[in-house]
Design a protein around this motif. Structure first.
Motif, short mmCIF file in Angstrom:
data_model
loop_
_atom_site.label_atom_id
_atom_site.label_comp_id
_atom_site.label_asym_id
_atom_site.label_seq_id
_atom_site.Cartn_x
_atom_site.Cartn_y
_atom_site.Cartn_z
N LEU A 13 0.78 -1.17 0.00
CA LEU A 13 0.04 -0.07 0.01
C LEU A 13 0.90 1.39 0.05
N ARG A 14 1.91 1.42 0.90
CA ARG A 14 2.62 2.72 0.93
C ARG A 14 3.19 3.01 -0.45
N GLU A 15 3.76 1.90 -1.10
CA GLU A 15 4.48 2.10 -2.29
C GLU A 15 3.41 2.56 -3.50
N TRP A 16 2.28 1.87 -3.58
CA TRP A 16 1.14 2.02 -4.40
C TRP A 16 0.78 3.44 -4.28
N ARG A 17 0.46 3.84 -3.23
CA ARG A 17 -0.14 4.87 -2.45
C ARG A 17 0.87 6.19 -3.06
N GLY A 18 2.00 6.05 -2.95
CA GLY A 18 2.80 6.94 -3.22
C GLY A 18 3.02 7.01 -4.77
N HIS A 19 2.79 6.19 -5.53
CA HIS A 19 2.55 6.09 -6.99
C HIS A 19 1.30 7.06 -7.39
N LEU A 20 0.14 6.72 -6.71
CA LEU A 20 -0.94 7.38 -7.24
C LEU A 20 -0.93 8.77 -6.77
N LEU A 21 -0.33 9.02 -5.60
CA LEU A 21 -0.53 10.63 -5.17
C LEU A 21 0.70 11.37 -6.23
N GLU A 22 1.68 10.92 -6.55
CA GLU A 22 2.58 11.44 -7.40
C GLU A 22 1.93 11.61 -8.94
N GLN A 23 1.15 10.75 -9.22
CA GLN A 23 0.28 10.58 -10.47
C GLN A 23 -0.57 11.89 -10.37
N MET A 24 -1.14 12.11 -9.23
CA MET A 24 -2.00 13.14 -9.22
C MET A 24 -1.52 14.59 -9.21
N ARG A 25 -0.53 14.58 -8.54
CA ARG A 25 0.42 15.80 -8.40
C ARG A 25 0.84 16.23 -9.97
N ARG A 26 1.28 15.27 -10.59
CA ARG A 26 1.39 15.47 -12.02
C ARG A 26 0.45 16.15 -12.83
N GLN A 27 -0.78 15.49 -12.58
CA GLN A 27 -1.86 16.01 -13.27
C GLN A 27 -2.38 17.53 -12.64
N ILE A 28 -2.18 17.69 -11.60
CA ILE A 28 -2.59 18.87 -11.18
C ILE A 28 -1.75 20.23 -11.71
N ALA A 29 -0.35 19.86 -11.68
CA ALA A 29 0.72 20.59 -12.37
C ALA A 29 0.08 20.95 -13.78
N LEU A 30 -0.35 19.89 -14.58
CA LEU A 30 -0.44 19.96 -15.95
C LEU A 30 -2.02 20.78 -16.00
N HIS A 31 -2.98 20.50 -15.37
CA HIS A 31 -4.23 21.19 -15.28
C HIS A 31 -4.73 22.26 -14.32
N ARG A 32 -3.89 22.24 -13.35
CA ARG A 32 -4.02 23.44 -12.29
C ARG A 32 -5.61 23.20 -11.99
N SER A 33 -6.09 22.46 -11.56
CA SER A 33 -7.33 22.16 -11.19
C SER A 33 -7.57 22.21 -9.61
N GLU A 34 -8.61 23.03 -9.33
CA GLU A 34 -8.81 23.29 -8.01
C GLU A 34 -9.68 21.91 -7.47
N ARG A 35 -10.62 21.52 -8.20
CA ARG A 35 -11.13 20.09 -7.91
C ARG A 35 -10.51 19.15 -7.68
N LEU A 36 -9.38 18.96 -8.57
CA LEU A 36 -8.53 17.89 -8.66
C LEU A 36 -7.50 18.17 -7.21
N ARG A 37 -7.27 19.19 -6.88
CA ARG A 37 -6.23 19.64 -5.70
C ARG A 37 -7.21 19.17 -4.37
N ALA A 38 -8.52 19.56 -4.62
CA ALA A 38 -9.57 19.08 -3.32
C ALA A 38 -9.31 17.55 -3.16
N LEU A 39 -9.58 16.80 -4.51
CA LEU A 39 -9.56 15.34 -4.28
C LEU A 39 -8.26 14.80 -3.66
N TYR A 40 -7.08 15.32 -4.18
CA TYR A 40 -5.82 15.14 -3.83
C TYR A 40 -5.78 15.17 -2.16
#
Length: 271
Positions: free
Chosen positions: A166-193
């Motif tokens: 879980l710790r490794e997979w969780r880190g992977h998912l959160l990093e993927q979300m951070r990349r998406q936030i940097a690309l889209h700059r979405s406040e809704r996505l930031r709230a989900l993160y």
């Protein structure tokens, strides 16, 4: 630095500061952008400072060379005083029947391997039987539409207790979300993160040691299912050169078996 929020650019802000923010986000100089867009650094500077109003064609050209997501390209056009260029058609609209049918055939063809389609907020818009089998045992409260793939995966009453690494997979998912936030700059996505990053992680969550060493070719998700530990790697694909906001934000995720034992088990899974 100007903050760009997904779909919220207004005409009062002006397109210049928004384009500058995207250029700085992409770490591209005015000269480099000018060369890419067949313009001049002076003209780019005038646009960014508001001394020159770009044409609709120029806004779209700059957005393309800055790899601005389709939704935000519409926001840039609005800020420049133009109408949106890309439609945002609801997925259930008859105009997208071909897209829906294609998605269903695609993820159905991956069975018995789990496959699903998510939108920009990781809400599940389609899933095959393999995915639904993995979701077995999850409380109904988490399966109420719109079903969110990230929330379901990391929630302490979702799949998280069954993910052996879980710790490794969780880190992977959160990093993927951070990349998406940097690309889209979405406040809704930031709230989900912020929501899913705050989910507690059990003290016992760690790295699963396989009974036999396995040389994985990508980070696997090791998940317990009916007394077995299944191993999957994720593959994500998107539509090429989309011309609709809805289609642009769809992603097809397939969970492929990462070891021979999982592949063999999946062949009898849905029979």
């Amino acid at each position: 630095m100007t903050t760009v929020t997904s779909g919220t650019a207004s005409r009062t802000e002006g397109v210049g500061p928004l384009l500058r923010a995207w250029r700085e986000q992409r770490r591209v100089s005015q000269l480099e952008l000018a060369l890419r867009a067949d313009s001049s650094a002076r003209h780019i500077s005038f646009i960014e400072t508001g001394r020159s109003r770009p044409s609709q064609e120029m806004v779209l050209r700059l957005a393309e060379h800055l790899d601005v997501p389709v939704r935000e390209r519409n926001a840039l056009l609005l800020a420049a005083g133009y109408a949106p260029h890309y439609p945002e058609t609801p997925l259930d609209d008859p105009a997208l029947e071909v897209v829906r049918a294609g998605i269903e055939r695609l993820i159905g063809g991956f069975e018995p391997y789990p496959a699903l389609v998510v939108d920009a907020m990781y809400d599940v818009v389609a899933a095959n039987r393999g995915v639904m089998a993995l979701f077995g045992g999850v409380p109904e409260s988490l399966l109420t539409p719109p079903l969110n793939a990230v929330r379901l995966t990391l929630h302490p009453r979702g799949l998280a207790p069954r993910i052996r690494n879980l710790r490794e997979w969780r880190g992977h998912l959160l990093e993927q979300m951070r990349r998406q936030i940097a690309l889209h700059r979405s406040e809704r996505l930031r709230a989900l993160y912020d929501e899913v990053a705050a989910f507690p992680v059990p003290d016992t969550a760690g790295q699963e040691e396989p009974a036999e060493p396995v040389a994985y070719f990508a980070l696997p998700m090791l998940i317990e299912h009916e007394g077995r530990t299944l191993s999957f790697v994720s593959s994500i694909s998107t539509f090429n050169t989309p011309m609709d906001v809805t289609v642009a934000e769809l992603a097809v995720e397939t969970l492929l078996p990462a070891d021979p034992a999982t592949a063999k088990y999946l062949q009898t899974w849905l029979s």
